[in-house]
Write a protein that holds these residues in place. Structure first.
Motif, PDB file in Angstrom:
ATOM      1  N   PHE A  85       0.846  -1.137   0.122  1.00  0.00           N
ATOM      2  CA  PHE A  85       0.101   0.070   0.005  1.00  0.00           C
ATOM      3  C   PHE A  85       0.622   1.174   0.122  1.00  0.00           C
ATOM      4  O   PHE A  85       0.596   2.116  -0.601  1.00  0.00           O
ATOM      5  N   LYS A  86       2.124   1.276   0.726  1.00  0.00           N
ATOM      6  CA  LYS A  86       3.008   2.145   0.869  1.00  0.00           C
ATOM      7  C   LYS A  86       3.243   2.660  -0.535  1.00  0.00           C
ATOM      8  O   LYS A  86       3.359   3.950  -1.008  1.00  0.00           O
ATOM      9  N   GLY A  87       3.853   1.549  -1.326  1.00  0.00           N
ATOM     10  CA  GLY A  87       4.402   1.742  -2.675  1.00  0.00           C
ATOM     11  C   GLY A  87       3.218   2.272  -3.554  1.00  0.00           C
ATOM     12  O   GLY A  87       3.480   3.316  -4.454  1.00  0.00           O
ATOM     13  N   ARG A  88       1.745   1.978  -3.416  1.00  0.00           N
ATOM     14  CA  ARG A  88       0.803   2.537  -4.350  1.00  0.00           C
ATOM     15  C   ARG A  88       0.697   3.975  -3.939  1.00  0.00           C
ATOM     16  O   ARG A  88       0.471   4.830  -4.643  1.00  0.00           O
ATOM     17  N   VAL A  89       0.691   4.222  -2.725  1.00  0.00           N
ATOM     18  CA  VAL A  89       0.251   5.758  -2.343  1.00  0.00           C
ATOM     19  C   VAL A  89       1.681   6.521  -2.930  1.00  0.00           C
ATOM     20  O   VAL A  89       1.508   7.506  -3.423  1.00  0.00           O
ATOM     21  N   MET A  90       2.866   6.089  -2.875  1.00  0.00           N
ATOM     22  CA  MET A  90       4.020   6.834  -3.416  1.00  0.00           C
ATOM     23  C   MET A  90       3.767   7.054  -4.972  1.00  0.00           C
ATOM     24  O   MET A  90       4.299   8.120  -5.383  1.00  0.00           O
ATOM     25  N   ASP A  91       3.345   6.030  -5.515  1.00  0.00           N
ATOM     26  CA  ASP A  91       3.073   6.195  -6.926  1.00  0.00           C
ATOM     27  C   ASP A  91       2.042   7.402  -7.352  1.00  0.00           C
ATOM     28  O   ASP A  91       2.253   8.236  -8.206  1.00  0.00           O
ATOM     29  N   LYS A  92       0.979   7.352  -6.405  1.00  0.00           N
ATOM     30  CA  LYS A  92       0.101   8.321  -6.737  1.00  0.00           C
ATOM     31  C   LYS A  92       0.567   9.660  -6.362  1.00  0.00           C
ATOM     32  O   LYS A  92       0.173  10.772  -6.939  1.00  0.00           O
ATOM     33  N   ILE A  93       1.123   9.889  -4.967  1.00  0.00           N
ATOM     34  CA  ILE A  93       1.298  11.302  -4.648  1.00  0.00           C
ATOM     35  C   ILE A  93       2.855  11.591  -4.371  1.00  0.00           C
ATOM     36  O   ILE A  93       3.218  12.837  -4.227  1.00  0.00           O
TER      37      ILE A  93
END
Lengths: 129, 75
Positions: A85-93
């Motif tokens: 989830f952290k990686g997904r958030v990093m990709d988005k913002i």
């Protein structure tokens, strides 16, 4: 430096610039809230109105509830069952946060200049009763 | 924030504005005369009253083209 906090599906981006300071810069030196490329085209900006995060900027709608009042925005993400989830958030913002940190390096100096100019102007004003 | 390519027949500039800005405020800031010609947002003609709407209320979330097109009559 900006902070990103994840709690459940909520992602909170907190700047180390206060919301009031962003409003102050927007009033006196709005160009300092914008990052431009080598051709002087704007590529990223921040503001203290609205509420959004994307590749073009961050609009902070609120401030932290402590006495510091740092600019803050809360995002609610989509439901995600994966593990990173952290990686997904990093990709988005992540891109936006990195650009925000660039502005956080220059804005304290700008804010200090504005405060000094205001103080200098204030000393020239006399209120006659 | 919204990236807006704002302009008319002869010039175009790129701006990044808050999504709560109105179309009129951006056009005024960039010196676009909207008293003549037809205003377009992403190719669609705008109507009276649209100029004081915000980008957000018009459904613009990331980027758009905001242009004034004056059609010159030919002899």
């Amino acid at each position: 430096m900006a902070k990103v906090t994840i709690a459940g599906r909520a992602v909170v981006i907190t700047s180390d610039i206060t919301l009031d300071d962003i409003k102050k810069v927007a009033k006196y030196r709005p160009e300092e809230l914008i990052i431009k490329d080598k051709d002087k085209n704007p590529v990223f900006a921040i503001s203290a109105t609205g509420s959004s995060v994307n590749q073009f900027g961050i609009s902070f709608p609120e401030k932290t509830r402590d006495d510091k009042g740092f600019a803050m925005i809360t995002l609610i993400t989509d439901h995600y069952e994966g593990e990173d989830f952290k990686g997904r958030v990093m990709d988005k913002i992540g891109g936006a946060v990195l650009k925000l940190e660039e502005l956080e390096k220059t804005l304290p100096g700008v804010i200090k200049e504005i405060d000094e100019e205001r103080k200098s102007l204030e000393e020239k004003i006399t209120v006659m009763q | 924030m919204v990236q807006v390519v704002v302009g008319n027949n002869v010039k175009r500039e790129t701006a990044i504005v808050d999504e709560t800005s109105t179309l009129r405020s951006v056009l005024d800031e960039y010196g676009i005369d909207y008293s003549r010609g037809v205003m377009h947002l992403d190719g669609a003609s705008l109507h009276p009253g649209d100029m004081d709407k915000t980008f957000k209320s018009l459904g613009v979330t990331e980027k758009c083209f905001l242009t004034n097109v004056v059609k010159a009559d030919n002899a």
